[in-house]
Motif scaffolding. Sequence first.
Motif, PDB file in Angstrom:
ATOM      1  N   THR A   1       0.704  -1.110   0.029  1.00  0.00           N
ATOM      2  CA  THR A   1      -0.059  -0.012   0.118  1.00  0.00           C
ATOM      3  C   THR A   1       0.938   1.269   0.011  1.00  0.00           C
ATOM      4  OG1 THR A   1      -1.725  -1.251   1.419  1.00  0.00           O
ATOM      5  CG2 THR A   1      -1.696   1.277   1.183  1.00  0.00           C
ATOM      6  N   SER A   2       0.424   2.209  -0.797  1.00  0.00           N
ATOM      7  CA  SER A   2       1.254   3.535  -0.997  1.00  0.00           C
ATOM      8  C   SER A   2       0.547   4.767  -0.879  1.00  0.00           C
ATOM      9  CB  SER A   2       2.327   3.293  -1.912  1.00  0.00           C
ATOM     10  OG  SER A   2       1.596   3.718  -3.373  1.00  0.00           O
ATOM     11  N   ASN A   3       1.033   5.702  -0.122  1.00  0.00           N
ATOM     12  CA  ASN A   3       0.692   7.061   0.050  1.00  0.00           C
ATOM     13  C   ASN A   3       1.560   7.869  -0.457  1.00  0.00           C
ATOM     14  OD1 ASN A   3      -1.959   6.512   1.785  1.00  0.00           O
ATOM     15  ND2 ASN A   3      -0.546   5.566   2.983  1.00  0.00           N
ATOM     16  N   GLU A   4       1.079   9.060  -1.129  1.00  0.00           N
ATOM     17  CA  GLU A   4       1.837   9.899  -1.835  1.00  0.00           C
ATOM     18  C   GLU A   4       2.540  10.603  -0.891  1.00  0.00           C
ATOM     19  OE1 GLU A   4       1.222  13.555  -1.568  1.00  0.00           O
ATOM     20  OE2 GLU A   4       2.581  14.461  -2.908  1.00  0.00           O
ATOM     21  N   GLY A   5       4.101  10.410  -1.188  1.00  0.00           N
ATOM     22  CA  GLY A   5       5.192  11.112  -0.568  1.00  0.00           C
ATOM     23  C   GLY A   5       5.582  10.315   0.652  1.00  0.00           C
ATOM     24  N   SER A   6       5.039   9.277   0.892  1.00  0.00           N
ATOM     25  CA  SER A   6       5.466   8.381   2.197  1.00  0.00           C
ATOM     26  C   SER A   6       5.978   7.116   1.619  1.00  0.00           C
ATOM     27  CB  SER A   6       4.507   8.332   3.318  1.00  0.00           C
ATOM     28  OG  SER A   6       3.460   7.722   2.723  1.00  0.00           O
TER      29      SER A   6
END
Lengths: 113, 115
Positions: free
Chosen positions: B49-54
């Motif tokens: 799972t990926s969140n923008e900027g992290s």
Amino acid sequence: QKEVEQNSGPLSVPEGAIASLNCTYSDRGSQSFFWYRQYSGKSPELIMSIYSNGDKEDGRFTAQLNKASQYVSLLIRDSQPSDSATYLCAAEHNAGNNRKLIWGLGTSLAVNP
Amino acid sequence: GAVVSQHPSWVICKSGTSVKIECRSLDFQATTMFWYRQFPKQSLMLMATSNEGSKATYEQGVEKDKFLINHASLTLSTLTVTSAHPEDSSFYICSASRTKYNEQFFGPGTRLTVL
């Protein structure tokens, strides 16, 4: 281990009949539930989402949710051969900042002309 | 609305090479993007799972050094399969979520074959 369970099928119904797909989930904290359709060799497509107890209708599709029984179902009215696909049930799982869907293995539906 | 694209749709590569797959949300800003892998006649397996900027959050058993995920903006995430081997051959699918309810919209998938 949080789980979503579905009968793998295949479920076979004649054209024009109602197809009933069922799903149970183990995480009592889940608040959002989804039904996806996946044709062979393709990616999943969102059909229905449901967040509150009761029924939600969209065209030929009706999703039903019973949080007390931890049960979600999908009814397809007037089934068509084009509805033949694998139907995936998913429940949202929250673990702190990590929100994801827990997936069932899918129920294969065959609508016979 | 809620269209997600993936590129390439299929790729064949030699063992040991790296392959980059792009996932774009075309008409919305995705709060979160997900990467899945699916083997024939099996269900979806969430990889990360990926969140923008992290940094991405990887599922147990997924090697983060082998499957590099970059989420550079609210509309673009990339998955790089490094030093691919034949056992990495699979159908890789991304999805994007735009609301607090976490409904996910899927890209068309990338079929990877490693020779």
